[in-house]
Enzyme design. Sequence first.
Site, PDB file in Angstrom:
ATOM      1  N   GLU A  14       0.708  -1.179  -0.071  1.00 24.64           N
ATOM      2  CA  GLU A  14       0.107  -0.086   0.022  1.00 24.64           C
ATOM      3  C   GLU A  14       0.721   1.161  -0.124  1.00 24.64           C
ATOM      4  OE1 GLU A  14      -1.963   0.059   3.800  1.00 24.64           O
ATOM      5  OE2 GLU A  14      -3.485   1.544   3.069  1.00 24.64           O
ATOM      6  N   LYS A  59      -9.420   1.829  -1.852  1.00 19.18           N
ATOM      7  CA  LYS A  59      -9.690   1.313  -0.234  1.00 19.18           C
ATOM      8  C   LYS A  59     -11.102   1.778   0.177  1.00 19.18           C
ATOM      9  CE  LYS A  59      -7.091   0.408   4.048  1.00 19.18           C
ATOM     10  NZ  LYS A  59      -5.685   0.900   4.510  1.00 19.18           N
ATOM     11  N   CYS A  86      -5.015  -3.522   2.675  1.00 17.88           N
ATOM     12  CA  CYS A  86      -4.551  -3.641   4.050  1.00 17.88           C
ATOM     13  C   CYS A  86      -6.003  -3.735   4.937  1.00 17.88           C
ATOM     14  CB  CYS A  86      -3.773  -2.425   4.770  1.00 17.88           C
ATOM     15  SG  CYS A  86      -2.875  -2.432   5.923  1.00 17.88           S
TER      16      CYS A  86
HETATM   17  C1  ACM Z   1      -3.991  -0.226   7.198  1.00 18.32           C
HETATM   18  O1  ACM Z   1      -4.899  -0.369   6.788  1.00 18.32           O
HETATM   19  N1  ACM Z   1      -2.957   0.397   6.563  1.00 18.32           N
HETATM   20  C2  ACM Z   1      -3.327  -0.688   8.616  1.00 18.32           C
END
Ligand code: ACM
Length: 260
Positions: free
Chosen positions: A38, A107, A140
């Site tokens: 990420e 995300k 993530c």
């Molecule tokens: C995250 O979502 N970077 C912990």
Amino acid sequence: MRVAVVQTSSIFGEAKKNVDQALSLMETVAADLYVLPELFNTGYNFIDEKEVRSMAEPADSLTFRTMSEWTKKHSCYVVYGFAEQADRIYNSAALVGPEGIIGIYRKVHLFDRENLFFAPGNLGFPVFNLPIGKVGIMICFDWIYPESARSLALKGAQLIAHPANLVLPNCPYAIVTRCLENRLFTATADRVGEENRGGVNLKFIGTSEIVAPNGKILCRLGVQESTISVADVDLALADKKQINEYNHVLKGRRPDQYYL
Ligand code: ACM
């Protein structure tokens, strides 16, 4: 097909160095699909929205062009996380191949202070039908919501490319359950190192891994080193959703019974 997880130690704000570091790791191992962390080019621990804005880039940026050239040269695909400058700023991942940009995921479940800087993703959970297989993306913290991996499984994903910057210790264990309950592969590419900025210190846990539909950990990296690992995966195994004569992980769902 062969999938690689690239575990970097990005330096905050040093996009060129971070891209070069990832490429030099990728040069060491041949794969059909490389998964990078990420926000791998910018770093993670932004101080404020202004800073994110100054480092965000559109999907067809220099990073994209560099990766795209690389995939052409090596006949492969790359998934990488970046701060996307679009109508708003998103914590996104791009899927790039020899044909150019194939898709973007934004995300959906933002973690902690990301909520101050990024707009929540608005593209759902996409699955891309590539010549090498059906690849879905989540980023993530999406791991903590089983709905993320389940949505991708219901849409036919055989492998989830999972760029990450993990700070909690749980994902490397929990993702095994995501694989088992959906009978698919995951490739989590995390980073290592620390970012201490604006009074907030974050330590990233590494432990990038590739996990099979039966929950077997095919490779797991360490907590400190920037490195790369690969696994040969038979994605057809992810199409076998039948557990026994009576139980199919997806068809056995009872959405009519899932209510509050
Ligand atoms: C995250 O979502 N970077 C912990």
